[in-house]
Design a protein around this motif. Structure first.
Motif, PDB file in Angstrom:
ATOM      1  N   CYS A 126       0.783  -1.368  -0.131  1.00  0.00           N
ATOM      2  CA  CYS A 126       0.115  -0.188  -0.099  1.00  0.00           C
ATOM      3  C   CYS A 126       1.004   1.244  -0.049  1.00  0.00           C
ATOM      4  O   CYS A 126       2.232   1.035   0.076  1.00  0.00           O
ATOM      5  CB  CYS A 126      -0.886  -0.003   1.085  1.00  0.00           C
ATOM      6  N   ALA A 127       0.266   2.350  -0.343  1.00  0.00           N
ATOM      7  CA  ALA A 127       0.855   3.612  -0.789  1.00  0.00           C
ATOM      8  C   ALA A 127       1.278   4.639   0.774  1.00  0.00           C
ATOM      9  O   ALA A 127       1.953   5.375   0.691  1.00  0.00           O
ATOM     10  CB  ALA A 127       0.160   4.495  -1.505  1.00  0.00           C
ATOM     11  N   LYS A 128       0.891   3.913   1.999  1.00  0.00           N
ATOM     12  CA  LYS A 128       0.878   4.853   3.013  1.00  0.00           C
ATOM     13  C   LYS A 128       2.071   5.355   3.510  1.00  0.00           C
ATOM     14  O   LYS A 128       2.368   6.203   3.929  1.00  0.00           O
ATOM     15  CB  LYS A 128       0.126   4.049   4.290  1.00  0.00           C
ATOM     16  N   SER A 129       3.278   4.310   3.469  1.00  0.00           N
ATOM     17  CA  SER A 129       4.600   5.039   3.780  1.00  0.00           C
ATOM     18  C   SER A 129       5.100   6.003   2.844  1.00  0.00           C
ATOM     19  O   SER A 129       5.995   6.965   3.520  1.00  0.00           O
ATOM     20  CB  SER A 129       5.571   3.664   3.864  1.00  0.00           C
ATOM     21  N   ILE A 130       4.700   5.839   1.547  1.00  0.00           N
ATOM     22  CA  ILE A 130       5.322   7.076   0.653  1.00  0.00           C
ATOM     23  C   ILE A 130       4.479   7.832   0.961  1.00  0.00           C
ATOM     24  O   ILE A 130       5.020   9.459   0.951  1.00  0.00           O
ATOM     25  CB  ILE A 130       5.055   6.562  -0.827  1.00  0.00           C
ATOM     26  N   LEU A 131       3.010   8.150   1.263  1.00  0.00           N
ATOM     27  CA  LEU A 131       2.284   9.242   1.382  1.00  0.00           C
ATOM     28  C   LEU A 131       2.656   9.927   2.987  1.00  0.00           C
ATOM     29  O   LEU A 131       2.785  11.144   2.785  1.00  0.00           O
ATOM     30  CB  LEU A 131       0.804   8.896   1.511  1.00  0.00           C
ATOM     31  N   ARG A 132       2.896   9.132   3.631  1.00  0.00           N
ATOM     32  CA  ARG A 132       3.269   9.931   4.674  1.00  0.00           C
ATOM     33  C   ARG A 132       4.747  10.517   5.007  1.00  0.00           C
ATOM     34  O   ARG A 132       4.970  11.414   5.636  1.00  0.00           O
ATOM     35  CB  ARG A 132       3.288   8.576   6.105  1.00  0.00           C
ATOM     36  N   SER A 133       5.724   9.760   4.147  1.00  0.00           N
ATOM     37  CA  SER A 133       6.953  10.601   3.921  1.00  0.00           C
ATOM     38  C   SER A 133       6.967  11.519   3.032  1.00  0.00           C
ATOM     39  O   SER A 133       8.101  12.355   3.016  1.00  0.00           O
ATOM     40  CB  SER A 133       7.989   9.395   3.701  1.00  0.00           C
ATOM     41  N   SER A 134       6.077  11.626   1.984  1.00  0.00           N
ATOM     42  CA  SER A 134       6.234  12.821   0.977  1.00  0.00           C
ATOM     43  C   SER A 134       7.337  12.546   0.265  1.00  0.00           C
ATOM     44  O   SER A 134       7.903  13.562  -0.371  1.00  0.00           O
ATOM     45  CB  SER A 134       6.131  14.248   1.508  1.00  0.00           C
ATOM     46  N   LEU A 135       7.615  11.183  -0.189  1.00  0.00           N
ATOM     47  CA  LEU A 135       8.757  10.668  -0.761  1.00  0.00           C
ATOM     48  C   LEU A 135       8.848  11.230  -2.278  1.00  0.00           C
ATOM     49  O   LEU A 135       9.956  11.928  -2.476  1.00  0.00           O
ATOM     50  CB  LEU A 135       8.843   9.324  -1.062  1.00  0.00           C
ATOM     51  N   TRP A 136       7.788  11.522  -2.941  1.00  0.00           N
ATOM     52  CA  TRP A 136       8.003  12.246  -4.305  1.00  0.00           C
ATOM     53  C   TRP A 136       7.720  13.615  -4.477  1.00  0.00           C
ATOM     54  O   TRP A 136       7.769  14.223  -5.451  1.00  0.00           O
ATOM     55  CB  TRP A 136       6.864  11.590  -5.161  1.00  0.00           C
ATOM     56  N   GLU A 137       7.444  14.191  -3.338  1.00  0.00           N
ATOM     57  CA  GLU A 137       7.183  15.561  -3.398  1.00  0.00           C
ATOM     58  C   GLU A 137       8.803  16.365  -3.088  1.00  0.00           C
ATOM     59  O   GLU A 137       9.488  15.832  -2.899  1.00  0.00           O
ATOM     60  CB  GLU A 137       6.419  16.214  -2.166  1.00  0.00           C
ATOM     61  N   LYS A 138       8.780  17.564  -3.734  1.00  0.00           N
ATOM     62  CA  LYS A 138       9.887  18.465  -3.743  1.00  0.00           C
ATOM     63  C   LYS A 138      10.154  18.829  -2.081  1.00  0.00           C
ATOM     64  O   LYS A 138       9.684  18.910  -1.301  1.00  0.00           O
ATOM     65  CB  LYS A 138       9.627  19.970  -4.333  1.00  0.00           C
TER      66      LYS A 138
END
Length: 343
Positions: A126-138
């Motif tokens: 699931c995407a939760k870890s990437i969403l929480r970390s804002s991994l793909w954001e500037k």
């Protein structure tokens, strides 16, 4: 405070639901192959020839890892092979811009500089870890307190400075039979902590509810951690022995949005290295012009349904799960879970 049994773990965080376990398949289907064709980067978890847990960034152009008839993966290793082929390996594949990741577990063999993985398990995380970390954001430059460790490999100033700003890590672990797994963990920058004994603490947050890492480390404690920092082509790799804790003061320090985690992993670090990564650099993970539009990827609900129906679990309960799997039910469940259970 220390959790030492599966019973104690599941009493705290719950048992692993059958529908979640049934999202695993034992081959690379059309969805997996499509995602692999878009993926320029993965983390490889393996045991080296000294028996130490390792985590390497691997990658190249999108599609660097090639599926062979759905039963094997093949790609070039970034460093001379030190892989113990008697022990399982694991891969966590990223598609830049996509929240979900693809996890592939199997058995390694070497062909010169190339690794061939016999696939035993594949599933979407699931995407939760990437969403929480804002991994793909500037990345946003913010001032954060620097971690401090009293002694040992983790006390290196450069390593601590890097880890102080990290929002995302992967954890590679193994069960008693040597089957490997690599799982993502993410939170806002600064989420990693160091306890009074100098162990690195990683909070547990709601995810896909498989808790593979925690079940594994109760069987054998060796764990490798790879830390990523958006906008930085370097990585930190840590290797050591892990345990689980419910120590209240530590958990309170890890609260996010007034949500305190139920437990934390503690890594007693035996080796640490901060290194530049050609795989991260070449993948251009944070170049938004290289991110794959969601419209060009399959819907996660469709992947979930297809994988549930392909799963070979037997029994009435498994048959019921397959029968109930529909776009309406699965789509609603995913949306509800992301909205209500991010922390």
């Amino acid at each position: 405070m220390k959790l030492e049994t599966v019973e104690a773990l599941e009493q705290l965080v719950g048992s692993r639901p059958l529908p979640v376990l049934m999202k695993s398949i034992d081959t690379l289907d059309v969805h997996c192959v499509r995602l692999l064709a878009r993926s320029p980067f993965a983390v490889l978890g393996f045991a080296d020839t000294d028996g130490r847990a390792r985590a390497w960034p691997v990658g190249g152009p999108p599609g660097f890892a090639r599926s062979i008839e759905g039963t094997h993966l093949r790609f070039t290793l970034p460093e001379p092979a030190v892989i113990d082929v008697r022990t399982g390996c694991s891969l966590l594949f990223f598609v830049p811009g996509l929240g979900e990741t693809l996890r592939v577990n199997g058995r390694p063999s070497l062909d010169g500089a190339e690794l061939l993985v016999t696939v035993e398990e594949a599933f979407m995380h699931c995407a939760k870890s990437i969403l929480r970390s804002s991994l793909w954001e500037k990345p946003v430059e913010i001032s954060l307190p620097r971690l401090a460790a009293p002694s040992g490999p983790l006390a290196d100033a450069e390593v601590l400075s890097f880890l102080s700003h990290v929002p995302f890590v992967t954890l590679s672990s193994w069960d008693a039979q040597g089957a490997g797994d690599t799982s993502p963990k993410g939170d806002p920058p600064g989420f990693l902590k160091v306890d009074a004994q100098g162990r690195l603490a990683v909070a547990d947050r709601p995810g896909n509810r498989r808790t593979d890492t925690f079940h594994n480390l109760l069987e054998q404690p060796r764990v490798a951690l790879l830390a990523l920092r958006p906008g930085d082509d370097r990585v930190v790799e840590l290797s050591g022995r892990a345990s689980l804790t419910t120590e209240p003061t530590l958990l309170s320090s890890m609260a996010v949005e007034n949500k305190t985690p139920k437990l934390s992993m503690l890594l007693d670090v035996e080796s640490a290295r901060l290194v530049p990564s050609a795989a991260v650099r070449d993948a251009q993970l944070w170049n938004t012009s290289r991110h794959v539009p969601r419209s060009e990827l399959p819907k996660m609900a469709e992947i979930c349904i297809d994988h549930l129906k392909q799963n070979k679990q037997k029994g009435l309960a498994a048959s019921a799960v397959r029968a109930l799997a529909s776009k309406t039910v699965v789509g609603w469940a995913l949306e509800h879970d992301y909205e209500k259970n991010r922390y």
